[in-house]
Write a protein that holds these residues in place. Structure first.
Motif, PDB file in Angstrom:
ATOM      1  N   TRP A  23       0.748  -1.245  -0.102  1.00  0.00           N
ATOM      2  CA  TRP A  23      -0.042  -0.208   0.011  1.00  0.00           C
ATOM      3  C   TRP A  23       0.897   1.203  -0.006  1.00  0.00           C
ATOM      4  O   TRP A  23       1.779   1.169   0.928  1.00  0.00           O
ATOM      5  N   LEU A  24       0.491   2.432  -0.683  1.00  0.00           N
ATOM      6  CA  LEU A  24       1.317   3.646  -0.777  1.00  0.00           C
ATOM      7  C   LEU A  24       0.173   4.637  -0.601  1.00  0.00           C
ATOM      8  O   LEU A  24      -0.735   4.666  -1.066  1.00  0.00           O
ATOM      9  N   VAL A  25       0.178   5.351   0.690  1.00  0.00           N
ATOM     10  CA  VAL A  25      -0.759   6.472   0.986  1.00  0.00           C
ATOM     11  C   VAL A  25       0.258   7.695   0.978  1.00  0.00           C
ATOM     12  O   VAL A  25       1.288   8.070   1.305  1.00  0.00           O
ATOM     13  N   GLY A  26      -0.354   8.771   0.195  1.00  0.00           N
ATOM     14  CA  GLY A  26       0.238  10.007  -0.077  1.00  0.00           C
ATOM     15  C   GLY A  26      -0.438  11.272   0.152  1.00  0.00           C
ATOM     16  O   GLY A  26      -1.782  11.191   0.081  1.00  0.00           O
ATOM     17  N   LEU A  27       0.028  12.419   0.717  1.00  0.00           N
ATOM     18  CA  LEU A  27      -0.447  13.384   0.938  1.00  0.00           C
ATOM     19  C   LEU A  27       0.256  14.609   0.078  1.00  0.00           C
ATOM     20  O   LEU A  27       1.523  14.468  -0.125  1.00  0.00           O
ATOM     21  N   LYS A  28      -0.329  14.867  -0.733  1.00  0.00           N
ATOM     22  CA  LYS A  28       0.027  15.910  -1.886  1.00  0.00           C
ATOM     23  C   LYS A  28      -0.665  17.385  -1.921  1.00  0.00           C
ATOM     24  O   LYS A  28      -1.565  17.500  -1.096  1.00  0.00           O
ATOM     25  N   ASP A 174       5.819  11.423  -4.733  1.00  0.00           N
ATOM     26  CA  ASP A 174       5.102  11.072  -5.654  1.00  0.00           C
ATOM     27  C   ASP A 174       4.509  12.333  -6.640  1.00  0.00           C
ATOM     28  O   ASP A 174       3.554  12.560  -6.622  1.00  0.00           O
ATOM     29  N   PRO A 175       5.613  12.814  -7.271  1.00  0.00           N
ATOM     30  CA  PRO A 175       5.034  14.128  -8.262  1.00  0.00           C
ATOM     31  C   PRO A 175       4.233  13.374  -9.384  1.00  0.00           C
ATOM     32  O   PRO A 175       4.410  12.696  -9.980  1.00  0.00           O
ATOM     33  N   LEU A 176       3.014  14.427  -9.586  1.00  0.00           N
ATOM     34  CA  LEU A 176       2.313  14.359 -10.877  1.00  0.00           C
ATOM     35  C   LEU A 176       2.236  15.484 -11.788  1.00  0.00           C
ATOM     36  O   LEU A 176       3.071  16.510 -11.471  1.00  0.00           O
ATOM     37  N   ALA A 177       1.542  15.595 -12.668  1.00  0.00           N
ATOM     38  CA  ALA A 177       1.498  16.789 -13.570  1.00  0.00           C
ATOM     39  C   ALA A 177       1.015  17.943 -12.822  1.00  0.00           C
ATOM     40  O   ALA A 177       1.598  19.011 -13.035  1.00  0.00           O
ATOM     41  N   ILE A 178       0.145  17.836 -11.771  1.00  0.00           N
ATOM     42  CA  ILE A 178      -0.385  18.923 -11.183  1.00  0.00           C
ATOM     43  C   ILE A 178      -0.328  18.893  -9.671  1.00  0.00           C
ATOM     44  O   ILE A 178      -0.847  19.515  -9.037  1.00  0.00           O
ATOM     45  N   SER A 179       0.213  17.622  -8.976  1.00  0.00           N
ATOM     46  CA  SER A 179       0.306  17.610  -7.803  1.00  0.00           C
ATOM     47  C   SER A 179       1.692  17.190  -7.321  1.00  0.00           C
ATOM     48  O   SER A 179       2.576  16.251  -8.049  1.00  0.00           O
ATOM     49  N   ILE A 180       2.109  17.166  -6.005  1.00  0.00           N
ATOM     50  CA  ILE A 180       3.367  16.638  -5.643  1.00  0.00           C
ATOM     51  C   ILE A 180       3.431  16.445  -4.023  1.00  0.00           C
ATOM     52  O   ILE A 180       2.588  17.331  -3.415  1.00  0.00           O
ATOM     53  N   GLY A 181       3.849  15.387  -3.445  1.00  0.00           N
ATOM     54  CA  GLY A 181       3.711  14.988  -2.025  1.00  0.00           C
ATOM     55  C   GLY A 181       4.610  13.854  -1.601  1.00  0.00           C
ATOM     56  O   GLY A 181       5.715  13.671  -2.172  1.00  0.00           O
ATOM     57  N   TYR A 182       4.108  13.596  -0.405  1.00  0.00           N
ATOM     58  CA  TYR A 182       4.813  12.397   0.348  1.00  0.00           C
ATOM     59  C   TYR A 182       3.994  11.346   0.430  1.00  0.00           C
ATOM     60  O   TYR A 182       2.872  11.405   0.873  1.00  0.00           O
ATOM     61  N   GLY A 183       4.749  10.302   0.365  1.00  0.00           N
ATOM     62  CA  GLY A 183       4.002   8.730   0.430  1.00  0.00           C
ATOM     63  C   GLY A 183       4.404   8.043   1.452  1.00  0.00           C
ATOM     64  O   GLY A 183       5.667   7.850   1.813  1.00  0.00           O
ATOM     65  N   TRP A 184       3.733   7.325   1.989  1.00  0.00           N
ATOM     66  CA  TRP A 184       4.019   6.156   3.184  1.00  0.00           C
ATOM     67  C   TRP A 184       3.729   4.929   2.587  1.00  0.00           C
ATOM     68  O   TRP A 184       2.562   4.526   1.868  1.00  0.00           O
ATOM     69  N   ARG A 185       4.346   3.955   2.751  1.00  0.00           N
ATOM     70  CA  ARG A 185       4.158   2.469   2.119  1.00  0.00           C
ATOM     71  C   ARG A 185       3.853   1.503   3.299  1.00  0.00           C
ATOM     72  O   ARG A 185       4.213   1.664   4.524  1.00  0.00           O
ATOM     73  N   PHE A 186       2.913   0.659   3.179  1.00  0.00           N
ATOM     74  CA  PHE A 186       2.665  -0.508   4.082  1.00  0.00           C
ATOM     75  C   PHE A 186       2.648  -1.748   3.565  1.00  0.00           C
ATOM     76  O   PHE A 186       2.351  -1.985   2.431  1.00  0.00           O
TER      77      PHE A 186
END
Length: 186
Positions: A23-28, A174-186
């Motif tokens: 699992w990857l959970v990201g806040l962007k 996890d940068p995307l075309a319109i968002s960037i953030g930090y993710g956690w893996r489980f």
């Protein structure tokens, strides 16, 4: 102080964070800038401003290369009509909640640059509208197609805390075309 044995374990984990069952959970931070194409009955052109908001995304890897992603965030937009028969008209604000679900393909890579593509659907809810200069306004909820392309960047971080010692971390951005953030893996 984290010894070199732990560094070896962290290095192995960073290369396998995209694997079946993870699992990857990201806040962007998401900037939603609508591309407006309008046909207004009183002439003129509809205008909708952009908004920058927090976003939550959750990915589950079905296989080492295929993941399901759910994206959640809500934005608020100022709406107006410019150049109509009535001049410029303030149509107030509306909040938008477009939960999005995609199926992604993550390409294999020997580097920390980990590209992916995805496609899916969203259902856009409009709520809490304020009609501005109009007496009333309503927006119809809609289903739409979603496409995403981006890359995950896996990097190892070493923090020298002086007398407190050295700390290491595996950081997934996890940068995307319109968002960037930090993710956690489980």
């Amino acid at each position: 102080f984290i010894g070199s044995a732990n560094n070896s374990v962290l290095s192995q984990e960073s290369t396998s964070f995209k694997s079946a069952g993870k699992w990857l959970v990201g806040l962007k931070v998401l900037n939603l800038d609508p591309d407006v194409d309008s046909n207004v009955s009183i002439g003129g052109e509809a205008k909708v401003d952009d908004d920058t908001v927090p976003e939550l995304d959750i990915r589950y890897f079905i296989t080492d290369n295929i993941a399901l992603e759910a994206i959640f965030g809500t934005t608020e937009h100022n709406v107006s009509v410019a150049g109509s028969a009535l001049g410029n008209v303030n149509l107030g604000t509306v909040k938008v909640l477009p939960p999005t679900f995609t199926l992604q393909y993550h390409f294999n890579s020997e580097s920390n640059f980990l590209p992916y593509i995805g496609a899916g659907i969203n259902y856009t809810f409009f709520y809490d509208d304020n009609p501005g200069d109009a007496v009333g306004i309503s927006y119809k909820d809609e289903v739409g197609f979603a496409f995403n392309i981006g890359f995950d960047l896996s990097t190892d971080v070493v923090v020298d805390a002086g007398a407190a010692g050295i700390a290491t971390a595996d950081v997934d951005l996890d940068p995307l075309a319109i968002s960037i953030g930090y993710g956690w893996r489980f």
